[in-house]
Design a protein around this motif. Sequence first.
Motif, PDB file in Angstrom:
ATOM      1  N   MET A  29     -32.916   0.906 -48.244  1.00 21.92           N
ATOM      2  CA  MET A  29     -32.662   1.187 -46.823  1.00 21.92           C
ATOM      3  C   MET A  29     -33.733   0.509 -45.985  1.00 21.92           C
ATOM      4  O   MET A  29     -34.912   0.525 -46.320  1.00 21.92           O
ATOM      5  CB  MET A  29     -32.695   2.693 -46.556  1.00 21.92           C
ATOM      6  CG  MET A  29     -32.373   3.067 -45.118  1.00 21.92           C
ATOM      7  SD  MET A  29     -32.310   4.858 -44.877  1.00 21.92           S
ATOM      8  CE  MET A  29     -34.027   5.283 -45.104  1.00 21.92           C
ATOM      9  N   SER A  30     -33.338  -0.116 -44.880  1.00 27.21           N
ATOM     10  CA  SER A  30     -34.287  -0.777 -44.002  1.00 27.21           C
ATOM     11  C   SER A  30     -34.233  -0.156 -42.616  1.00 27.21           C
ATOM     12  O   SER A  30     -33.257   0.497 -42.239  1.00 27.21           O
ATOM     13  CB  SER A  30     -34.003  -2.275 -43.923  1.00 27.21           C
ATOM     14  OG  SER A  30     -32.741  -2.518 -43.341  1.00 27.21           O
ATOM     15  N   HIS A  31     -35.284  -0.392 -41.853  1.00 22.64           N
ATOM     16  CA  HIS A  31     -35.396   0.113 -40.488  1.00 22.64           C
ATOM     17  C   HIS A  31     -35.209  -1.057 -39.534  1.00 22.64           C
ATOM     18  O   HIS A  31     -35.991  -2.015 -39.562  1.00 22.64           O
ATOM     19  CB  HIS A  31     -36.759   0.783 -40.286  1.00 22.64           C
ATOM     20  CG  HIS A  31     -37.013   1.919 -41.226  1.00 22.64           C
ATOM     21  ND1 HIS A  31     -36.522   3.188 -41.019  1.00 22.64           N
ATOM     22  CD2 HIS A  31     -37.684   1.967 -42.403  1.00 22.64           C
ATOM     23  CE1 HIS A  31     -36.889   3.969 -42.003  1.00 22.64           C
ATOM     24  NE2 HIS A  31     -37.596   3.258 -42.869  1.00 22.64           N
ATOM     25  N   ILE A  32     -34.193  -0.983 -38.704  1.00 20.77           N
ATOM     26  CA  ILE A  32     -33.821  -2.082 -37.830  1.00 20.77           C
ATOM     27  C   ILE A  32     -34.122  -1.708 -36.382  1.00 20.77           C
ATOM     28  O   ILE A  32     -33.726  -0.627 -35.916  1.00 20.77           O
ATOM     29  CB  ILE A  32     -32.322  -2.422 -37.969  1.00 20.77           C
ATOM     30  CG1 ILE A  32     -31.974  -2.749 -39.426  1.00 20.77           C
ATOM     31  CG2 ILE A  32     -31.951  -3.594 -37.057  1.00 20.77           C
ATOM     32  CD1 ILE A  32     -30.475  -2.898 -39.668  1.00 20.77           C
ATOM     33  N   VAL A  50     -23.348  -0.052 -37.872  1.00 18.68           N
ATOM     34  CA  VAL A  50     -24.357  -0.019 -38.932  1.00 18.68           C
ATOM     35  C   VAL A  50     -24.559   1.400 -39.452  1.00 18.68           C
ATOM     36  O   VAL A  50     -24.607   1.625 -40.667  1.00 18.68           O
ATOM     37  CB  VAL A  50     -25.686  -0.611 -38.426  1.00 18.68           C
ATOM     38  CG1 VAL A  50     -26.813  -0.355 -39.430  1.00 18.68           C
ATOM     39  CG2 VAL A  50     -25.543  -2.103 -38.179  1.00 18.68           C
ATOM     40  N   THR A  64     -23.617   1.678 -43.400  1.00 20.01           N
ATOM     41  CA  THR A  64     -24.765   1.372 -44.249  1.00 20.01           C
ATOM     42  C   THR A  64     -25.711   2.566 -44.291  1.00 20.01           C
ATOM     43  O   THR A  64     -25.499   3.566 -43.606  1.00 20.01           O
ATOM     44  CB  THR A  64     -25.558   0.150 -43.715  1.00 20.01           C
ATOM     45  OG1 THR A  64     -26.351   0.556 -42.588  1.00 20.01           O
ATOM     46  CG2 THR A  64     -24.629  -0.991 -43.307  1.00 20.01           C
ATOM     47  N   HIS A 117     -28.939   1.982 -43.482  1.00 26.55           N
ATOM     48  CA  HIS A 117     -30.034   1.565 -42.608  1.00 26.55           C
ATOM     49  C   HIS A 117     -30.280   2.617 -41.524  1.00 26.55           C
ATOM     50  O   HIS A 117     -29.365   3.332 -41.102  1.00 26.55           O
ATOM     51  CB  HIS A 117     -29.710   0.240 -41.922  1.00 26.55           C
ATOM     52  CG  HIS A 117     -29.451  -0.898 -42.855  1.00 26.55           C
ATOM     53  ND1 HIS A 117     -30.205  -1.142 -43.978  1.00 26.55           N
ATOM     54  CD2 HIS A 117     -28.518  -1.889 -42.818  1.00 26.55           C
ATOM     55  CE1 HIS A 117     -29.744  -2.215 -44.594  1.00 26.55           C
ATOM     56  NE2 HIS A 117     -28.718  -2.688 -43.913  1.00 26.55           N
ATOM     57  N   SER A 118     -31.511   2.658 -41.038  1.00 23.08           N
ATOM     58  CA  SER A 118     -31.832   3.450 -39.855  1.00 23.08           C
ATOM     59  C   SER A 118     -32.120   2.498 -38.697  1.00 23.08           C
ATOM     60  O   SER A 118     -32.476   1.335 -38.909  1.00 23.08           O
ATOM     61  CB  SER A 118     -33.035   4.356 -40.109  1.00 23.08           C
ATOM     62  OG  SER A 118     -34.182   3.597 -40.400  1.00 23.08           O
ATOM     63  N   ARG A 150     -31.530   9.190 -38.551  1.00 24.77           N
ATOM     64  CA  ARG A 150     -31.490   7.733 -38.759  1.00 24.77           C
ATOM     65  C   ARG A 150     -31.459   6.955 -37.456  1.00 24.77           C
ATOM     66  O   ARG A 150     -31.301   5.727 -37.480  1.00 24.77           O
ATOM     67  CB  ARG A 150     -30.250   7.374 -39.592  1.00 24.77           C
ATOM     68  CG  ARG A 150     -30.265   7.946 -40.996  1.00 24.77           C
ATOM     69  CD  ARG A 150     -28.925   7.765 -41.676  1.00 24.77           C
ATOM     70  NE  ARG A 150     -28.500   6.383 -41.667  1.00 24.77           N
ATOM     71  CZ  ARG A 150     -27.232   5.985 -41.582  1.00 24.77           C
ATOM     72  NH1 ARG A 150     -26.265   6.888 -41.452  1.00 24.77           N
ATOM     73  NH2 ARG A 150     -26.934   4.702 -41.591  1.00 24.77           N
ATOM     74  N   HIS A 161     -40.948  -1.937 -38.070  1.00 23.48           N
ATOM     75  CA  HIS A 161     -39.564  -2.136 -38.486  1.00 23.48           C
ATOM     76  C   HIS A 161     -39.444  -3.335 -39.422  1.00 23.48           C
ATOM     77  O   HIS A 161     -40.282  -4.244 -39.389  1.00 23.48           O
ATOM     78  CB  HIS A 161     -38.655  -2.320 -37.262  1.00 23.48           C
ATOM     79  CG  HIS A 161     -38.441  -1.051 -36.496  1.00 23.48           C
ATOM     80  ND1 HIS A 161     -39.383  -0.546 -35.625  1.00 23.48           N
ATOM     81  CD2 HIS A 161     -37.396  -0.162 -36.485  1.00 23.48           C
ATOM     82  CE1 HIS A 161     -38.938   0.585 -35.102  1.00 23.48           C
ATOM     83  NE2 HIS A 161     -37.746   0.850 -35.604  1.00 23.48           N
ATOM     84  N   ASP A 162     -38.386  -3.315 -40.232  1.00 25.77           N
ATOM     85  CA  ASP A 162     -38.165  -4.402 -41.194  1.00 25.77           C
ATOM     86  C   ASP A 162     -37.432  -5.581 -40.584  1.00 25.77           C
ATOM     87  O   ASP A 162     -37.520  -6.704 -41.090  1.00 25.77           O
ATOM     88  CB  ASP A 162     -37.355  -3.879 -42.389  1.00 25.77           C
ATOM     89  CG  ASP A 162     -38.042  -2.715 -43.076  1.00 25.77           C
ATOM     90  OD1 ASP A 162     -39.192  -2.895 -43.506  1.00 25.77           O
ATOM     91  OD2 ASP A 162     -37.436  -1.631 -43.153  1.00 25.77           O
ATOM     92  N   GLU A 197     -27.922  -9.685 -43.277  1.00 23.45           N
ATOM     93  CA  GLU A 197     -28.166  -9.352 -44.683  1.00 23.45           C
ATOM     94  C   GLU A 197     -28.049 -10.559 -45.609  1.00 23.45           C
ATOM     95  O   GLU A 197     -28.711 -10.601 -46.658  1.00 23.45           O
ATOM     96  CB  GLU A 197     -27.199  -8.261 -45.131  1.00 23.45           C
ATOM     97  CG  GLU A 197     -27.425  -6.920 -44.422  1.00 23.45           C
ATOM     98  CD  GLU A 197     -26.521  -5.820 -44.907  1.00 23.45           C
ATOM     99  OE1 GLU A 197     -26.899  -4.645 -44.795  1.00 23.45           O
ATOM    100  OE2 GLU A 197     -25.403  -6.131 -45.399  1.00 23.45           O
TER     101      GLU A 197
END
Length: 332
Positions: free
Chosen positions: A1-4, A21, A25, A27-28, A51, A72-73, A229
């Motif tokens: 899981m990634s932080h966007i 999203v 997914t 993701h948060s 999230r 964030h990622d 992605e």
Amino acid sequence: MSHILVTGGAGFIGSNFVRFVLDNTAHSITVLDKLTYAANTASLQGLPASRFALVQGDITDADLVDGLVASHDAVVHYAAESHNDNSLDDPRPFLDSNVIGTYTLLEAARRHGTRFHHISTDEVYGDLELDDPNRFTESTAYNPSSPYSSTKAASDLLVRAWVRSFGIEATISNCSNNYGPYQHVEKFIPRQITNVLTGVRPKLYGAGANVRDWIHAEDHSSAVLSVLEHGSIGETYLIGADGEKNNREVVEMILQQLGQPAGAYDLVTDRVGHDLRYAIDSTKLRTELGWAPRFTDFSEGLASTIAWYRDDPAWWEPQKKAAEARYTAQGR
């Protein structure tokens, strides 16, 4: 899981991306939005607090942006001034947001090594003749024709330069005209829908011959996620769903789907420098990343959009009076 981090996520296509999203997914997301007139926090209601977070702020605020990008990622950069009529009336906010704002985000991404995806528009390419068999591709030369499209072109070039000069991990997508839920009523399709719903005749620039390549916001969202992605760093991807329609056809379809005569609209003075035709060739996106749109029938997508505006007047009614006052002042 990634932080966007999603800039402009309380706006139309940004909020649709956030919802897509979170629905599809793990993701948060943190939304950074200035919450100007074009944003609406109601577009983000009901999202899972575990999230999702909303931060009110300006993308030109370097200290705020730096702290958020660092935690964030990835950054997906939707925030922009985007209305052509407004850019003709006052270009300065477009320079501030679209150029300086993008620069500020790129510098933060450079400092922290953060993945960056930049949302742009097909309007950077200028326009095509109505009978031109070609479409825009990733190699089409830039030829913007308004303060809005020229500032978006400038922001694209900044991203390309930061990839080449500083090695940031960035991609760009240029998309055709979006439609769907949560779009501000100043824009073409929701303006016409809400006019009919409120007993006002739709307004059509010029003769209505200008062609746009329409894509549902959900399809735009799925394409952006695919590029984020799986896209190749440094590459540009054009997003389109083969939805070319001229403005007259769109207005007539709206009228017919709402049970009105197809000709029940008024012609108004055309916009200065109004581009004739946009058309996207999304072959690269489809072949390299395997993306395909869900809404391949424009009339079906339009019907679902009309149903959303008909069922959610509480979302758009507060915007309507002010938007029409601006158009009246512009003679449109």
